[in-house]
Write a protein that holds these residues in place. Structure first.
Motif, PDB file in Angstrom:
ATOM      1  N   LEU A 104       0.830  -1.198   0.000  1.00 55.73           N
ATOM      2  CA  LEU A 104       0.000   0.000   0.000  1.00 55.73           C
ATOM      3  C   LEU A 104       0.867   1.252   0.000  1.00 55.73           C
ATOM      4  O   LEU A 104       1.743   1.412   0.844  1.00 55.73           O
ATOM      5  CB  LEU A 104      -0.927  -0.017   1.218  1.00 55.73           C
ATOM      6  CG  LEU A 104      -2.090   0.959   1.207  1.00 55.73           C
ATOM      7  CD1 LEU A 104      -3.010   0.701   0.024  1.00 55.73           C
ATOM      8  CD2 LEU A 104      -2.875   0.841   2.495  1.00 55.73           C
ATOM      9  N   LYS A 105       0.614   2.145  -0.971  1.00 53.15           N
ATOM     10  CA  LYS A 105       1.339   3.411  -1.069  1.00 53.15           C
ATOM     11  C   LYS A 105       0.592   4.554  -0.423  1.00 53.15           C
ATOM     12  O   LYS A 105       1.184   5.502   0.038  1.00 53.15           O
ATOM     13  CB  LYS A 105       1.594   3.765  -2.534  1.00 53.15           C
ATOM     14  CG  LYS A 105       2.537   2.866  -3.253  1.00 53.15           C
ATOM     15  CD  LYS A 105       2.730   3.406  -4.662  1.00 53.15           C
ATOM     16  CE  LYS A 105       3.752   2.600  -5.428  1.00 53.15           C
ATOM     17  NZ  LYS A 105       4.086   3.253  -6.697  1.00 53.15           N
ATOM     18  N   GLY A 106      -0.751   4.479  -0.471  1.00 55.22           N
ATOM     19  CA  GLY A 106      -1.532   5.570   0.078  1.00 55.22           C
ATOM     20  C   GLY A 106      -3.011   5.294   0.060  1.00 55.22           C
ATOM     21  O   GLY A 106      -3.493   4.349  -0.576  1.00 55.22           O
ATOM     22  N   ARG A 107      -3.699   6.174   0.762  1.00 54.91           N
ATOM     23  CA  ARG A 107      -5.157   6.104   0.898  1.00 54.91           C
ATOM     24  C   ARG A 107      -5.678   7.515   0.662  1.00 54.91           C
ATOM     25  O   ARG A 107      -5.242   8.458   1.320  1.00 54.91           O
ATOM     26  CB  ARG A 107      -5.464   5.624   2.307  1.00 54.91           C
ATOM     27  CG  ARG A 107      -6.878   5.575   2.665  1.00 54.91           C
ATOM     28  CD  ARG A 107      -6.990   5.130   4.117  1.00 54.91           C
ATOM     29  NE  ARG A 107      -8.339   5.389   4.567  1.00 54.91           N
ATOM     30  CZ  ARG A 107      -8.972   4.654   5.427  1.00 54.91           C
ATOM     31  NH1 ARG A 107      -8.372   3.621   5.983  1.00 54.91           N
ATOM     32  NH2 ARG A 107     -10.185   4.928   5.771  1.00 54.91           N
ATOM     33  N   TYR A 108      -6.583   7.668  -0.298  1.00 50.81           N
ATOM     34  CA  TYR A 108      -7.066   8.987  -0.695  1.00 50.81           C
ATOM     35  C   TYR A 108      -8.577   9.044  -0.569  1.00 50.81           C
ATOM     36  O   TYR A 108      -9.257   8.099  -0.911  1.00 50.81           O
ATOM     37  CB  TYR A 108      -6.662   9.273  -2.149  1.00 50.81           C
ATOM     38  CG  TYR A 108      -5.176   9.200  -2.360  1.00 50.81           C
ATOM     39  CD1 TYR A 108      -4.414  10.353  -2.359  1.00 50.81           C
ATOM     40  CD2 TYR A 108      -4.532   7.975  -2.564  1.00 50.81           C
ATOM     41  CE1 TYR A 108      -3.029  10.299  -2.548  1.00 50.81           C
ATOM     42  CE2 TYR A 108      -3.165   7.907  -2.743  1.00 50.81           C
ATOM     43  CZ  TYR A 108      -2.427   9.064  -2.751  1.00 50.81           C
ATOM     44  OH  TYR A 108      -1.073   9.001  -2.932  1.00 50.81           O
ATOM     45  N   VAL A 109      -9.060  10.189  -0.107  1.00 52.64           N
ATOM     46  CA  VAL A 109     -10.515  10.385   0.009  1.00 52.64           C
ATOM     47  C   VAL A 109     -10.901  11.558  -0.874  1.00 52.64           C
ATOM     48  O   VAL A 109     -10.220  12.537  -0.961  1.00 52.64           O
ATOM     49  CB  VAL A 109     -10.926  10.668   1.453  1.00 52.64           C
ATOM     50  CG1 VAL A 109     -12.427  10.899   1.538  1.00 52.64           C
ATOM     51  CG2 VAL A 109     -10.520   9.528   2.343  1.00 52.64           C
TER      52      VAL A 109
END
Length: 109
Positions: A104-109
């Motif tokens: 996982l590189k990132g989580r975006y909303v």
């Protein structure tokens, strides 16, 4: 970052689609009813779409009214703005971005 099993599932599906088709990107989205749509990027002379755009378009053409989550697997450092915009068009879904190895590189909303 720990993901719930349903989010792990869409990341796995996105990664599998990318590997199976030998494309730069794989994506999967889960709609408001729990249905999942998987796609890869399209890179034709007359049509270029990101994997997320294709997955969102498939969900919408199948009747989805909103998204719960989206996943992108690519070697990019972060999702493209058009990917974030496509997900945002269907609500406040989370976009998980992972590398080709599934990390996982990132989580975006």
């Amino acid at each position: 970052m720990t993901l719930d099993p349903e989010d792990e599932k869409i990341l796995t599906l996105a990664r599998s689609a990318r590997a199976r088709n030998g494309t730069a990107e794989g994506a999967a989205v889960r709609d408001e009813t729990g249905r999942t749509y998987v796609a890869t990027d399209v890179n034709l002379p007359s049509l270029r779409l990101t994997a997320v755009q294709v997955a969102v378009a498939t969900a919408v053409s199948s009747g989805a009214q909103g998204l719960e989550a989206a996943a992108l697997v690519s070697d990019a450092e972060e999702p493209a703005q058009e990917d974030l915009a496509a997900v945002e068009d269907l609500g406040n879904a989370i976009l998980f971005h992972a590398g080709l190895d599934g990390s996982l590189k990132g989580r975006y909303v």
